[in-house]
Write a protein that holds these residues in place. Structure first.
Motif, mmCIF file in Angstrom:
data_model
loop_
_atom_site.group_PDB
_atom_site.id
_atom_site.type_symbol
_atom_site.label_atom_id
_atom_site.label_comp_id
_atom_site.label_asym_id
_atom_site.label_seq_id
_atom_site.Cartn_x
_atom_site.Cartn_y
_atom_site.Cartn_z
ATOM 1 N N LEU A 168 61.501 -8.485 126.060
ATOM 2 C CA LEU A 168 62.132 -8.671 124.767
ATOM 3 C C LEU A 168 61.091 -9.025 123.717
ATOM 4 O O LEU A 168 60.313 -9.971 123.885
ATOM 5 N N LEU A 169 61.073 -8.276 122.605
ATOM 6 C CA LEU A 169 60.191 -8.579 121.483
ATOM 7 C C LEU A 169 60.861 -9.493 120.475
ATOM 8 O O LEU A 169 60.259 -10.447 119.994
ATOM 9 N N LEU A 170 62.109 -9.159 120.129
ATOM 10 C CA LEU A 170 62.841 -9.955 119.150
ATOM 11 C C LEU A 170 64.309 -9.573 119.184
ATOM 12 O O LEU A 170 64.676 -8.572 119.777
ATOM 13 N N LYS A 171 65.115 -10.397 118.519
ATOM 14 C CA LYS A 171 66.553 -10.171 118.508
ATOM 15 C C LYS A 171 67.127 -10.647 117.176
ATOM 16 O O LYS A 171 66.585 -11.554 116.538
ATOM 17 N N TYR A 172 68.220 -10.030 116.768
ATOM 18 C CA TYR A 172 68.955 -10.443 115.574
ATOM 19 C C TYR A 172 70.407 -10.657 115.950
ATOM 20 O O TYR A 172 71.063 -9.757 116.497
ATOM 21 N N PHE A 173 70.916 -11.847 115.621
ATOM 22 C CA PHE A 173 72.325 -12.132 115.832
ATOM 23 C C PHE A 173 73.041 -12.327 114.495
ATOM 24 O O PHE A 173 74.126 -11.807 114.274
ATOM 25 N N SER A 174 72.433 -13.115 113.615
ATOM 26 C CA SER A 174 73.028 -13.393 112.310
ATOM 27 C C SER A 174 71.977 -14.121 111.473
ATOM 28 O O SER A 174 70.887 -14.433 111.951
ATOM 29 N N GLY A 175 72.327 -14.371 110.200
ATOM 30 C CA GLY A 175 71.439 -15.159 109.357
ATOM 31 C C GLY A 175 70.371 -14.323 108.692
ATOM 32 O O GLY A 175 70.623 -13.184 108.267
ATOM 33 N N ASP A 176 69.181 -14.869 108.604
ATOM 34 C CA ASP A 176 68.062 -14.214 107.932
ATOM 35 C C ASP A 176 67.864 -12.815 108.507
ATOM 36 O O ASP A 176 67.726 -12.647 109.717
ATOM 37 N N THR A 177 67.827 -11.828 107.635
ATOM 38 C CA THR A 177 67.763 -10.439 108.110
ATOM 39 C C THR A 177 66.371 -10.027 108.531
ATOM 40 O O THR A 177 66.195 -8.951 109.096
ATOM 41 N N LEU A 178 65.384 -10.831 108.257
ATOM 42 C CA LEU A 178 64.026 -10.550 108.711
ATOM 43 C C LEU A 178 63.738 -11.484 109.883
ATOM 44 O O LEU A 178 63.737 -12.703 109.729
ATOM 45 N N VAL A 179 63.516 -10.906 111.041
ATOM 46 C CA VAL A 179 63.299 -11.734 112.228
ATOM 47 C C VAL A 179 61.890 -11.541 112.759
ATOM 48 O O VAL A 179 61.351 -10.435 112.734
ATOM 49 N N GLN A 180 61.345 -12.616 113.218
ATOM 50 C CA GLN A 180 59.995 -12.592 113.781
ATOM 51 C C GLN A 180 60.084 -12.588 115.293
ATOM 52 O O GLN A 180 60.966 -13.216 115.884
ATOM 53 N N GLY A 181 59.173 -11.869 115.905
ATOM 54 C CA GLY A 181 59.165 -11.813 117.346
ATOM 55 C C GLY A 181 57.812 -12.174 117.919
ATOM 56 O O GLY A 181 56.956 -12.720 117.230
ATOM 57 N N ILE A 182 57.633 -11.821 119.173
ATOM 58 C CA ILE A 182 56.365 -12.100 119.832
ATOM 59 C C ILE A 182 55.343 -11.020 119.494
ATOM 60 O O ILE A 182 55.707 -9.953 118.979
ATOM 61 N N LYS A 183 54.106 -11.298 119.758
ATOM 62 C CA LYS A 183 53.005 -10.336 119.609
ATOM 63 C C LYS A 183 52.836 -9.862 118.173
ATOM 64 O O LYS A 183 52.285 -8.788 117.940
#
Lengths: 115, 113
Positions: free
Chosen positions: A46-61
């Motif tokens: 998994l790199l990143l996920k979006y459920f709700s809230g801020d539409t820009l999400v940060q992930g790993i790497k």
């Protein structure tokens, strides 16, 4: 029907260049959105996920993704690609209508990085 | 760290053989999944299980069955392997509380000749 489209099957970038991998989805409600990476011979991480809230999400790497509801998109970005980023990337959306815990995956985008 | 292990990385079987693919997770997850991965098709869900002895069909269950006798172990069974079942098989597990990330094993590349 729910679906995920990754329009680019293969992408090649030079090391140090910026990257954007596209993901479009078809879904009846606000989805949960994911990006996974698969290195050769490995399972999915998994790199990143979006459920709700801020539409820009940060992930790993160093990856990030932006959820754009109006465009039904969840594109993955990285400002400067490293040779080790060469892998296959999968976008996924959930839950599936026939299973609360199901994910629907796109066909994947294979990234090659030139030195 | 979550660990999902699969019994074999590579497997070669003959047409008509019964094939068992084993998956074990160490995070006490309720949900476990079996996918197959084919070029250009992404991951397709074969079966999943949300509890011991419970199973649900995924999108492509034909030709497969599953067994979950213990919480940590989820087996995929090919009753009579066919060449069109040559593929990469990925196992995953996840908590039941929501559709959060699924944790994947390294995969088993099965070749049926």
């Amino acid at each position: 029907a729910q679906s995920v489209t990754q329009p680019d099957i293969h992408i090649t970038v030079s090391e140090g260049a910026s990257l954007e991998l596209r993901c479009n989805y078809s879904y009846g409600a606000t989805p949960y959105l994911f990006w996974y990476v698969q290195s050769p011979g490995q399972g999915l991480q998994l790199l990143l996920k979006y459920f709700s809230g801020d539409t820009l999400v940060q992930g790993i790497k160093g990856f990030e993704a932006e959820f754009k509801r109006s465009q039904s998109s969840f594109n993955l970005r990285k400002p400067s690609v490293h040779w080790s980023d060469a892998a296959e990337y999968f976008c996924a959306v959930g839950p599936g209508t026939s299973g609360y815990n199901k994910l629907i995956f796109g066909a994947g985008t294979r990234l090659a990085v030139h030195p | 760290d979550v660990k999902v292990t699969q019994s074999s990385r590579y497997l070669v079987k003959r047409t008509g053989e019964k094939v068992f693919l084993e998956c074990v997770q160490d995070m006490d997850h309720e949900n476990m999944f079996w996918y197959r991965q084919d070029p250009g098709l992404g991951l397709r869900l074969i079966y999943f299980s949300y509890d011991v002895k419970m199973k649900e069909k995924g999108d492509i269950p034909e030709g497969y069955s599953v067994s979950r006798e213990k919480k940590e172990r989820f087996s995929l069974i090919l009753e009579s392997a066919s060449t069109n079942q040559t593929s990469m098989y990925l196992c995953a597990s996840g908590p039941i509380v929501s559709v959060t990330e699924q944790y994947f094993g390294p995969g088993t590349r099965l070749t049926v000749t």
